[in-house]
Design an enzyme around this catalytic site. Sequence first.
Site, PDB file in Angstrom:
ATOM      1  CG  ASP A 393     -57.189   6.434  70.008  1.00  0.00           C
ATOM      2  OD1 ASP A 393     -57.966   6.209  70.954  1.00  0.00           O
ATOM      3  OD2 ASP A 393     -57.351   7.368  69.196  1.00  0.00           O
ATOM      4  CG  HIS A 394     -58.525   1.342  75.208  1.00  0.00           C
ATOM      5  ND1 HIS A 394     -59.193   0.366  74.514  1.00  0.00           N
ATOM      6  CD2 HIS A 394     -58.218   0.788  76.406  1.00  0.00           C
ATOM      7  CE1 HIS A 394     -59.294  -0.719  75.246  1.00  0.00           C
ATOM      8  NE2 HIS A 394     -58.713  -0.501  76.412  1.00  0.00           N
ATOM      9  NE  ARG A 395     -59.980   8.445  70.680  1.00  0.00           N
ATOM     10  CZ  ARG A 395     -59.676   9.651  70.183  1.00  0.00           C
ATOM     11  NH1 ARG A 395     -60.548  10.651  70.321  1.00  0.00           N
ATOM     12  NH2 ARG A 395     -58.533   9.857  69.569  1.00  0.00           N
TER      13      ARG A 395
END
Length: 422
Positions: A393-395
């Site tokens: 998850d790049h968040r």
Amino acid sequence: MSIHEVFMPALSSTMTEGKIVSWVKSPGDKVEKGETVVVVESDKADMDVETFYEGYLAHIIVQAGDTAPVGSAIAYVVETEAEIATAKNLANSGAAAATPTPTPEPVAASASAPTPALATQNGNNHREGRVVVSPRARKLAKELKVDLTTLQGSGPYGRIVAQDVESSVNKAQPAAAPKPAPTPTYTPAAAPAPAPVVPGQTVPLTTFQNAVVRNMVASLAVPVFRVSYTISTDGLDKLYKQIKSKGVTMTALLAKAVAVTLQKHPLLNASYSDQGIVYHSNINIAVAVAMDDGGLITPVLQKADTVDIYSLSRTWKSLVEKAKAKQLQPEEYNSGTFTLSNLGMFGVDTFDAILPPGQGSILAIGASRPQVIATGEGLFGVRQQMQVNITSDHRIIYGADAAAFLKDLAKLIETNPQSLTM
């Protein structure tokens, strides 16, 4: 006259409809408060559903094999045997739902499986003055003459299961006592073989498959990235051959290696929330398992970093058996903090895995194959190597975070796999 509706319960937070697996009771049967009347298939497992009322099962609205939305009526229960015929007539005319119940306080649902709202945090198995017991445990307790009120349940939310009854008998057994009668062994019924595919036919999705669809659609809203890494497995393969005879599985070895590495990289074990980054207190490794009749489930190895490899392997074997029989409890498939998806046994070299909702990362594992490589001394050699590919998850996780995790995972597997047995 009092007619109570038995509703389709919500057995999980994502469940929108349920399928009736089987009715334990038939129309006209006497039912006690807290007694199982029907088995419902939720998103991931078959669950016993109990009635809140004492009386008679008057009429079944949703038959075995059919589905119904959560909250809809699936049967009627009446207080007296004389009211059964009247309830059937009202049900056939569609008027039963309009018949008032003289109980002054409203009842939200007349059938329920264990849910968090009904359980205390300490796992107390007494709900509204009664003991919450699985039908199998109740039957076993009757055969072995065990007082259920003295037991502490180990099932979901403190529910007493068959294993609790058996354990209480074993603890109470005096050393010099005569050999008791053999304890009945209960083996879950094998799942029916899938029907043969007929060309041109449209086959409805199963409850499991619909759950996968919802999860995958939800995953599309998450921005992800992927990082690949090549890991030499000669040392791990050698270790596996040494301890395989003791019941150790390669799945458990990989799960243990990932869990130990996650101790150094808590961000990879975290997940995103609107409030910020959720750092989970435990490292629970979920492992994807394909179901024979379609769909996907992820049994969870709880606290995999702290459990020894032999216990972890026994737990994994038990979880797979329960998954195949659709007997997993909710916390055994929905508590994962990091997921493994291994297609190496099919000879797959490399693949991308879709991030499960509510998690920060998933690791896709390919097959281990002999490869010709150049050594540090300028020579050529043959090494067993596998390709792994992490989706994150790049968040909350960035490329450098995932790369550092994979580097440490490779170092553990390549240089110190024996530590996994300690």
